[in-house]
Motif scaffolding. Structure first.
Motif: not given
Length: 313
Positions: A130-153
């Motif tokens: 099983v593979v799991s996939i995570a949203a990843v950001a450049n560390p300097k974006a300074n964000v720890d997580g996003l909601t589903k709606q934020q990702l969609v937007d």
């Protein structure tokens, strides 16, 4: 004199018959020097030979590549070549007989639909991890997580700056995958719940390794990666407050995951079957699979079908 000669001939004949009987018994029970009698432990067998081409998913590629090397060490007569190209490409190649194994993050039914539905029926599904996939950001974006709606937007272009989701005042740069990518399809289906757009100014890359490099080096970048590709160069983001971990995936609390499939066209030949069996062996499931960031099939507490429906085991 005649009696002595008859006795001598009788003894010689008896000795010869006994020796032949012993030889026949030894061959029928299997001797160590007989290749046909050697056991095949975890896919190892000196009688296996041939070439195997496994192509497709770059998310599955690290596992198949590493395990194939171990398999060839055990089976010197077999040569395994592992290629990327995306799940769609792997499924197309194995269906067309151009590859022996089509590595995929998606079910064949998701690739071959409508008029092509019969093509999926010709393929045999071997779920190996099983593979799991995570949203990843450049560390300097300074964000720890996003909601589903934020990702969609973000992936539909409605949100274009990290400050709008609590991060730095930095323009968002999308790093997406091509339409043939199984990783993209999995992310869209289970993280976004809809198809993302190839927006102007976004970057599109086929290789998971290249996506990681771009996100790490591009200010404001966001993409998505299988857990097997995560390292300290990128920031893995929580999804609706839940971390992308093996335990959360296995328990069914983190929803962005998919089976890793090794498809064959019809039942596999001896060498291909041995390779797939080796991937599914305890030796590999309890070491390589977990070490590379995948989740062993046997650890999952939930199952998922082609529609995406999840059922508790």
């Amino acid at each position: 004199m005649k009696k002595s000669l008859v006795l001598l001939l009788t003894l010689v004949l008896a000795f010869t018959l006994a020796a032949c009987g012993k030889s026949n018994n030894s061959e029928s029970s299997g001797s160590p020097s007989d290749p046909a009698s050697e056991s095949t432990d975890n896919g190892a067998g000196s009688d296996l030979s041939g070439t195997i081409l496994a192509a497709g998913s770059t998310a599955l590629q690290p596992l198949v590549d590493q395990v194939s090397k171990k398999f060839m060490d055990k089976n010197s007569g077999v040569t395994v070549t592992v290629q990327g190209g995306g799940s769609g490409g792997g499924l197309t190649q194995v269906q067309a007989g151009q590859a022996d194994i089509g590595n995929s993050d998606i079910f064949a039914e998701e690739k071959f639909k409508d008029a092509d539905a019969d093509k999926a029926k010709e393929l045999v599904d071997h779920q190996v991890a099983v593979v799991s996939i995570a949203a990843v950001a450049n560390p300097k974006a300074n964000v720890d997580g996003l909601t589903k709606q934020q990702l969609v937007d973000i992936f539909t272009g409605k949100i274009t700056n990290w400050k709008d989701v609590g991060g730095a005042d930095q323009a968002i740069v999308l790093v997406n995958r091509p339409a043939s990518s199984g990783t993209r399809k999995t992310f869209e289906k289970y993280a976004l719940g809809e198809t993302s757009q190839d927006l102007p100014g976004s970057i599109q890359e086929d290789s998971s390794g290249t996506v990681r490099k771009l996100v790490a080096e591009t200010p404001g970048a966001i993409g998505y990666l299988a857990l097997s590709y995560l390292d300290d160069s990128v920031k893995a983001l929580k999804y609706d407050g839940v971390e992308a971990t093996a335990d959360n995936v296995a328990a069914g609390t983190y929803p962005v995951w998919a089976y890793e499939h090794m498809y064959t066209k019809g039942e596999p030949n001896a060498a291909v079957k041995a390779l797939i069996d080796f991937v599914l062996s305890d030796e590999i499931q309890n070491s390589d699979v977990t070490e590379l960031g995948y989740i062993p099939i046997g650890k999952m507490q939930v199952t998922r079908d082609v529609t995406g429906a999840v059922t508790k085991k």
